[in-house]
Design an enzyme around this catalytic site. Structure first.
Site, PDB file in Angstrom:
ATOM      1  N   ASP A 191       0.854  -1.182   0.000  1.00  0.00           N
ATOM      2  CA  ASP A 191       0.000   0.000   0.000  1.00  0.00           C
ATOM      3  C   ASP A 191       0.895   1.239   0.000  1.00  0.00           C
ATOM      4  O   ASP A 191       1.645   1.471   0.939  1.00  0.00           O
ATOM      5  CB  ASP A 191      -0.887  -0.032   1.265  1.00  0.00           C
ATOM      6  N   ASP A 206      -9.488   0.170   1.629  1.00  0.00           N
ATOM      7  CA  ASP A 206      -9.535   0.548   0.211  1.00  0.00           C
ATOM      8  C   ASP A 206     -10.856   0.115  -0.416  1.00  0.00           C
ATOM      9  O   ASP A 206     -11.484   0.866  -1.165  1.00  0.00           O
ATOM     10  CB  ASP A 206      -8.360  -0.083  -0.558  1.00  0.00           C
ATOM     11  N   THR A 260      -3.127   5.555  -4.270  1.00  0.00           N
ATOM     12  CA  THR A 260      -2.009   6.263  -3.630  1.00  0.00           C
ATOM     13  C   THR A 260      -0.687   5.998  -4.358  1.00  0.00           C
ATOM     14  O   THR A 260       0.144   6.885  -4.485  1.00  0.00           O
ATOM     15  CB  THR A 260      -1.864   5.856  -2.151  1.00  0.00           C
ATOM     16  N   THR A 261      -0.506   4.763  -4.848  1.00  0.00           N
ATOM     17  CA  THR A 261       0.729   4.434  -5.581  1.00  0.00           C
ATOM     18  C   THR A 261       0.738   5.146  -6.931  1.00  0.00           C
ATOM     19  O   THR A 261       1.735   5.757  -7.324  1.00  0.00           O
ATOM     20  CB  THR A 261       0.843   2.910  -5.783  1.00  0.00           C
TER      21      THR A 261
END
Length: 548
Positions: free
Chosen positions: A64, A397, A97-98
């Protein structure tokens, strides 16, 4: 000139100022690229995990992006800004987020050659802003499709495509079911057709080591790690009448400056009588509304326990404020901070069962079988704490994806397809732009290709050949073609049913491009904390310091 007590005048040529600005911009770009490189391998189904060790010796294993960056300690201000955008993305939409970090790093990398060739940062920023506006228009137009939120099967497929890249991908059916049930439980219809879905406050994830992940489920109510205050109090109550308090059921202690003078024995007895009378009044106020269970955020004295036990009331003390709010939503009670204000309408009667159970070595209090709970608890089981922590991150998520879809039911194809489609739209529009802005505008289109390229890299495919084939597909066969993150082959995302929420992509593009613009606008970093030997703060020369 040097006057009496005057500071020396700093005289710098225009070239020196320009060189200093370029150096800072280069450093910022390098910092952004470094952060992006750290988590680039965490994108897609074949993502690698990072093992993080904190100073206390704790270990976190995750892919994550936000969790990784939260644990990393960096000194460079630009790197801190990059970490902040992952947090923003997580708070706003809970996913992507990545992607947002990888994209922001690539946008900065594409700006580097323009700065080296003497282009002014303002020109690059203007082009980036125009590209962002056009990308948003394209995403909200033909590239996105609407979703029927009542179509449970389609909703499940979207949540699955989010979970397939994570640890809980093996149990994606169970995770989808849990996420959808939890979000629909806390969803409240507002006047005007709006929905309010507060998953941070009203969906609690309780992690219990032991058992298997398949044992995880959603409770239609609330679960607390608490026991009743007195061993003889009732531990199972059917259809409980619940009172929630935010006040102590004990005598108020005097402050440190309180001075009490006791002259004779009767004085001390009188004080004890006053204390007993005060506590009895508190308990009588509670007993008057005939509850079975009370929860208080403060303490309960031994004397109060005695009175409550005689009245057949079970008490749970030192409950967290957040837990008390969840109980209030679940059973319809009102939290009060004075017992003399208690009325019948403040008592919660919406719960069907109150029970204390022992799980492992801990006692847990369950308020379940609620008629219309607007709060819930997800009970997560798993082999170890590490597995439970990773499962919780993945489940958060999934909860956010369901929430986003209920609030904005629009989808875009996954697997890098939407990035390639937006890239193609921007490349076509770049030809219409006159002047030097055309090249930075086109650079945004090229930077978007980093998502499909990274997906191909992470599963070991031939990157150049795959991207060339993907461009060709988008030119001839429509915008839903993307990369299969497991094999690296080209697939039609429409047929595979791999979709992502539009809100996640919009937020990722806005955050990444605006952060790149912000970092390019910086031409100096002034530190006000470090001291040189003379005691004055050290800094790069700024416009303000260059006064004659």
């Amino acid at each position: 000139m040097f006057g009496p007590g005057a500071a020396p005048i700093v005289v710098l040529s225009q070239n020196t100022k320009r060189d200093s600005g370029k150096k800072v911009q280069r450093e910022n770009i390098q910092a952004g690229k470094t952060i992006a490189d750290v988590i680039r391998t965490c994108l897609g189904p074949q993502a690698m995990l990072k093992m993080l060790m904190d100073p206390m010796g704790g270990i976190v294993m995750t892919n994550d992006g936000n969790a990784i960056l939260r644990e990393i300690t960096v000194q460079h201000p630009a790197a801190k800004t990059m970490i902040e955008i992952a947090r923003t993305q997580d708070e706003e939409v809970g996913d992507g987020t990545t992607s947002v970090i990888v994209l922001a790093g690539e946008l900065l990398a594409h700006a580097e050659p323009f700065l080296a060739n003497g282009s002014h940062p303002t020109v690059i920023i203007r082009a980036y802003k125009k590209a962002l506006d056009d990308a948003i228009t394209a995403l909200e137009g033909d590239l996105s499709v609407s979703l029927d939120v009542n179509d449970k099967e389609k909703l499940t497929q979207v949540v699955k495509s989010c979970l397939d890249t994570k640890f809980m991908g093996k149990w994606s059916d169970l995770a989808c079911q849990i996420a959808m049930e939890a979000v629909k439980t806390v969803s409240i219809e507002q006047p005007g057709g709006r929905r309010e879905i507060d998953i941070k406050r009203y969906v609690k994830v309780e992690k219990l080591p032991g058992g298997s992940i398949e044992d995880s489920h959603v409770l239609k109510g609330v679960m607390l790690n608490k026991d009743v205050t007195h061993p003889k109090m009732e531990r199972v109550v059917k259809n409980p009448r619940i009172v929630l308090l935010d006040c102590p059921l004990e005598y108020k202690k005097g402050e440190s400056q309180t001075n009490v003078e006791i002259v004779k024995e009767a004085d001390f007895t009188r004080m004890l009588e006053l204390e007993e009378k005060y506590v009895k009044e508190l308990c009588d106020n509670i007993i008057a509304v005939k509850p079975n269970v009370i929860f208080t955020e403060k303490g309960v004295s031994d004397l109060a326990q005695h009175y409550l036990l005689k009245a057949g009331i079970s008490a749970v003390r030192r409950v967290r404020k957040s837990d008390n709010n969840r109980i209030a939503r679940a059973c319809g009670a009102t939290i009060l901070n004075r017992t003399d204000e208690l009325r019948e309408e403040h008592v919660g009667t919406g719960a069907g069962n109150f029970e204390i159970k022992k799980i492992n070595d801990d006692y847990f209090c369950f308020v379940t079988e609620c008629q219309d709970p607007k709060a819930c608890t997800i009970v997560l089981r798993g082999a170890s704490k590490d597995i439970l922590n990773e499962s919780e991150r993945n489940l958060q998520d999934a909860l956010n994806v369901v929430r986003n879809l209920l609030l904005e039911p629009k989808l875009v194809p996954g697997g890098g397809a939407i990035e390639m489609a937006v890239s193609r739209v921007l490349t076509e529009k770049a030809a219409e732009i006159a002047g030097v802005e055309q090249w930075p505008y086109k650079a945004v289109a090229q930077a978007l290709e980093i998502i499909p390229r990274t997906l191909a890299q992470n599963c070991g495919a031939n990157t150049i050949r795959t991207l060339t084939a993907l461009r060709s597909k988008h030119a001839t066969s429509g915008h839903t073609w993307g990369i299969d993150g497991n094999t690296g082959s080209l697939v039609d995302m429409k047929e595979r049913n791999i979709w992502e929420p539009l809100s996640v992509k919009l937020q990722a593009y806005k955050t990444a491009i605006e952060t790149a613009m912000l970092l390019l606008r910086i031409d100096d970093i002034v530190s006000g904390s470090k001291k040189n030997q003379g005691g004055a703060p050290t800094a790069h020369p700024t416009e303000e310091s260059m006064k004659e």
